[in-house]
Design a protein around this motif. Sequence first.
Motif, PDB file in Angstrom:
ATOM      1  N   MET A 142       0.834  -1.194   0.000  1.00 49.75           N
ATOM      2  CA  MET A 142       0.000   0.000   0.000  1.00 49.75           C
ATOM      3  C   MET A 142       0.877   1.256   0.000  1.00 49.75           C
ATOM      4  O   MET A 142       1.886   1.308   0.696  1.00 49.75           O
ATOM      5  N   ILE A 143       0.488   2.222  -0.781  1.00 49.58           N
ATOM      6  CA  ILE A 143       1.222   3.482  -0.855  1.00 49.58           C
ATOM      7  C   ILE A 143       0.492   4.541  -0.040  1.00 49.58           C
ATOM      8  O   ILE A 143      -0.715   4.751  -0.208  1.00 49.58           O
ATOM      9  N   ARG A 144       1.225   5.185   0.862  1.00 53.02           N
ATOM     10  CA  ARG A 144       0.655   6.254   1.674  1.00 53.02           C
ATOM     11  C   ARG A 144       1.180   7.600   1.198  1.00 53.02           C
ATOM     12  O   ARG A 144       2.340   7.735   0.818  1.00 53.02           O
ATOM     13  N   THR A 145       0.322   8.603   1.220  1.00 50.35           N
ATOM     14  CA  THR A 145       0.729   9.981   0.984  1.00 50.35           C
ATOM     15  C   THR A 145       0.717  10.687   2.331  1.00 50.35           C
ATOM     16  O   THR A 145      -0.317  10.757   2.998  1.00 50.35           O
ATOM     17  N   VAL A 146       1.875  11.168   2.756  1.00 52.91           N
ATOM     18  CA  VAL A 146       2.050  11.718   4.096  1.00 52.91           C
ATOM     19  C   VAL A 146       2.199  13.233   4.012  1.00 52.91           C
ATOM     20  O   VAL A 146       3.044  13.749   3.267  1.00 52.91           O
TER      21      VAL A 146
END
Length: 542
Positions: free
Chosen positions: A1-5
């Motif tokens: 999963m790719i998170r945008t922080v």
Amino acid sequence: MIRTVATTPFTDQKPGTSGLRKKVPVFQQPHYVENFIQSIFDVLPAFKGRTLILGGDGRYYNREVIGKVIAMAAANGVGKVMVGKGGILSTPAASHLIRKYKAFGGIILSASHNPGGPKGDFGIKYNAENGGPAPEKITDAIYARSRKIGEYKIAEIAPVDLDRTGTVEVGAMVVEVVDPVCDYADLMESLFDFTALRRLFEKGFRMRFDAMHAVTGPYAKEIFENRLGAAEGSCRNFHPLPDFGGHHPDPNLVHAKHLYDEMMGPDAPDFGAASDGDGDRNLIIGKGIFVTPSDSLALLAANARVAPAYMTGLAGIARSMPTSAAADRVAHKLGVGLYETPTGWKFFGNLLDAGLVTICGEESAGAGSSHVREKDGLWAVLLWLSILAARGESVKDIVEKHWAEFGRNYYSRHDYEEIKTEQATRLMEGLRARLPSLAGTQVRGLIIQSADDFTYHDPVDGSLSEQQGLRILFQDGSRLVLRLSGTGTSGATLRIYIERYEPDPARHGLETQDALAELIAAADDLAGIARHTGRNQPSVIT
């Protein structure tokens, strides 16, 4: 999963001459590493699906940052990451891998010769597609982006086992953990006559190489002892350590004094050498003689034809502006171009790519050639060994014969480390303002011929680099150069370069600091070093 922080900018992420360098606790701040890495990805064009080279010098916090870079590379669409086993990859080896595997670039985690450990230094540097340090247009763009960044992307992935070579999938990206030494050692074997070098050691030739518990240890062990047959124990301190054994991995006469003392002793080996934290610098000491980096560059260029890779001659020679003019005289005799650039290896990249030069060097113990786009400590050692094997003479004899032919450039660098930035700035600005009025004046009986602030016009791309160092040239050929270094992490480092040319062989045996005494005093008279800094002597003399 790719998170945008979500994140907020840091104001201090401007890369210096060799990337972003700060103390480890600075990099350990939440989001600090991620902001800078994302800024790199944000400004690079067309890297989706391509290969990134990754590694470092093994210093403290190396593995943790490698994990962050892999996760962020996966989130940003990189196709493949090639990382050195154990997170280890010397700077010249990384440059070679970028070029060999046609990567879009590399991220090198190192603060070079600076000390390591939990309170020590750390660094992140992006190298471009040609294998060399990113040019200023890229580093300026990275800095501009870091001042505006509002978010970064990172993938949630399982940790990659860095201690086992092989390939693993990380989402849509491939991570290949590679032997960090093999490709580089093979490259060296293609450049030099390893058969001739093996014969040198078979005859009883003794060398001492000090890897300073830094990155070149495994490389030196494989090349010098395993492939060339140097006696076991020729390589010392060859296990990379996160704090470099508590020492400063800078190959100079202060931090490698034990090697110097051994080479000046009654049972000295024939040849001594050392390299620095990330493997791009070199120290050369013969039995009873230290070879200055400026002299070493000139000697390597003058004798390069002994190595197969350079038998057809040199296209040209390049040196950084503060480096002594010893190489200039070699270029003149060889009938090839001599290029004077600002400090920073990235300035050699255009010249190398355009085929204008073959060998480059700088006074801060860096030398290299067109085989990569970085300076290369082990390459310099191997070329020195090739010269010794071909000429059958000692280092001392070779150096003294060179001086007799070309003249001697007495040369030294005085470093004033960790002085207050405002003090250094006042000193430089004060002298810069006086430059136009110095020509024709005298100091300590020396007549000033000219004085300027060095500006470099790149002959390949036409770019202009200004305020690269204050130069004061005297009528007798002597020279003073003053500049602020971009490699430190706290305060400012003022570097004073002192040079005197002596053509008379009868005067080649002077002690260097004695030969330069008048110029050293003149530097203080002109710049007010003691007055501005409160220092009566430099931190380091090389």
